[in-house]
Design a protein around this motif. Sequence first.
Motif, PDB file in Angstrom:
ATOM      1  N   ASP A 441      -0.158 -21.954   9.206  1.00  0.00           N
ATOM      2  CA  ASP A 441      -1.148 -21.910  10.286  1.00  0.00           C
ATOM      3  C   ASP A 441      -1.163 -22.612  11.058  1.00  0.00           C
ATOM      4  O   ASP A 441      -1.422 -22.505  12.248  1.00  0.00           O
ATOM      5  CB  ASP A 441      -2.681 -21.369   9.174  1.00  0.00           C
ATOM      6  CG  ASP A 441      -2.972 -20.628   8.519  1.00  0.00           C
ATOM      7  OD1 ASP A 441      -2.642 -19.856   8.777  1.00  0.00           O
ATOM      8  OD2 ASP A 441      -3.988 -20.794   7.405  1.00  0.00           O
ATOM      9  N   GLU A 442      -0.706 -24.243  10.777  1.00  0.00           N
ATOM     10  CA  GLU A 442      -0.465 -25.314  11.252  1.00  0.00           C
ATOM     11  C   GLU A 442       1.067 -25.448  11.351  1.00  0.00           C
ATOM     12  O   GLU A 442       1.121 -26.711  10.301  1.00  0.00           O
ATOM     13  CB  GLU A 442      -1.271 -26.386  11.199  1.00  0.00           C
ATOM     14  CG  GLU A 442      -2.871 -26.064  11.504  1.00  0.00           C
ATOM     15  CD  GLU A 442      -2.918 -25.605  13.035  1.00  0.00           C
ATOM     16  OE1 GLU A 442      -2.424 -26.423  13.748  1.00  0.00           O
ATOM     17  OE2 GLU A 442      -4.440 -25.204  13.665  1.00  0.00           O
ATOM     18  N   GLU A 445       1.949 -29.725  11.364  1.00  0.00           N
ATOM     19  CA  GLU A 445       1.297 -30.489   9.497  1.00  0.00           C
ATOM     20  C   GLU A 445       3.289 -30.278   9.000  1.00  0.00           C
ATOM     21  O   GLU A 445       3.403 -31.179   8.340  1.00  0.00           O
ATOM     22  CB  GLU A 445       0.678 -29.723   8.448  1.00  0.00           C
ATOM     23  CG  GLU A 445      -0.667 -29.499   9.177  1.00  0.00           C
ATOM     24  CD  GLU A 445      -1.109 -30.596   7.755  1.00  0.00           C
ATOM     25  OE1 GLU A 445      -0.791 -31.111   7.047  1.00  0.00           O
ATOM     26  OE2 GLU A 445      -1.812 -31.445   8.767  1.00  0.00           O
TER      27      GLU A 445
END
Length: 490
Positions: A441-442, A445
């Motif tokens: 989702d990110e 990261e």
Amino acid sequence: MTLSNATLSALPATVARPGYDRAALTPGIVHVGCGNFHRAHMAVYLDDLFALGEGQGWAILGAGVREGDARMREVLAAQEYLSSVIELAPGAHSARVIGAMTGFVPVEPGNPSLIAAMADQAIRIVSLTVTEGGYYIDPKTGTFSPDHPDILHDAANPGRPGTVFGAIVAALRERRAAGVPAFTVMCCDNVPHNGHVTRDAVVGLAQLQDAELAGWIADTVAFPNSMVDRITPATGPREREMAARLGLNDAAPVTCEPFRQWVMEDNFPAGRPALEKVGVTFTPHVDRFETMKIRILNGGHAIIAYPAGLMDIQFVHEAMEEPLVSAFLSRILSTEVIPVVPPVPGQDLAEYKALIVERFANPEVADTVRRLCLDGSNRQPKFIIPTIRDVLAAGAEPTGLILLSALWCRYCAGTTESGAVIAPNDPNWEMLTARAARARDEPAEWLAMREVYGDLGEIPAVADSFATLLRAVWAEGCRPVMQRYLAGAL
């Protein structure tokens, strides 16, 4: 019959055996880490040299500092330090027994026998094969880590070290005190600038113990850089059965490809064997050969490993038979990697690429995709990230290499695209799987691992490209995204 000096004459005529009197050998080298690669590479070169009637004072005394080394010692001692090496050419196997090792130092807590062996004046080279991750390099800085618990132990216990570097420092201390010239420390691991890395570890540890001794080591001890190359799979039931079919009763047979290469700096103040007579290249340009090999061969391994792993492909040659994977490899090497590899004396890089592709495709080696996927957190910063930086510095776009990074992230999520669970395959696997889950989702990261990427994640073009590609891999699967890359549609 168990492999031994007495049973050599009973081996099938198709198995080559030492062409020299092993009783005439005396050790001049202590080698730490006598696994498959060492016995398929350095030990073979020395076996060839002894067969020419030369260098009999340069035999190998095996050594190690870990539990696995103790097990290897037991196996080799039971067969009088003989090893069988099976070369796997396409459609043909050839076997030989090598006898370049004459003994193996006991593996003990505190390493007293190893220190005594290295302190012996007859030993003029101490060589190492302790894996890429065995040099106590701080992943955040890329330099020697004086704060590692193993190093701190040896700093506080110089007479009972637990690491090979602690044992080397202790042996050099004894030699200096006795007025014995220093040995040369020769790294045989697949580490960029391996001589410099080894020097940093030895001198760095010595500095924690005795600044004067550290200065003497820095001024006196030679650490030649080298480049080593031979594909050598792990030994399992297949390899043992292969040895048995060839008439070899060897508890630890080694299989390897026919190709081998060794390039070294000629920096051996205490002398060296005449390895140039058996194919070793001595040159001041080791760094050029090293960059070529690390970027094209080791980088090439990573390029095919992660897509193949996600596709549930087991063997490297099967990955090369998958048109999408082989085309992915070829395009990235030709358009992104080779253009930023510095020229190598006497070497055409396109021909080298063709050789690498041929070696990867050899079905007899049966190298596994899982082995190539192993330890990405240590290998990516050495084999892939420097090329991305060089491509960016050249004003080009490393799209394929960034896609590869996205595929590594997807692999570390812990399942293949069929849903099969990937067993832990990195020393940092738990951390990687957790981060890969968050990165779905990110994506930032993943690039936030500065120990791998440095500041690459702070470059907007890299961060945006990675985010787009990772999301596409999750949404579409690796095949469609790779196809679009090959079509120039990314």
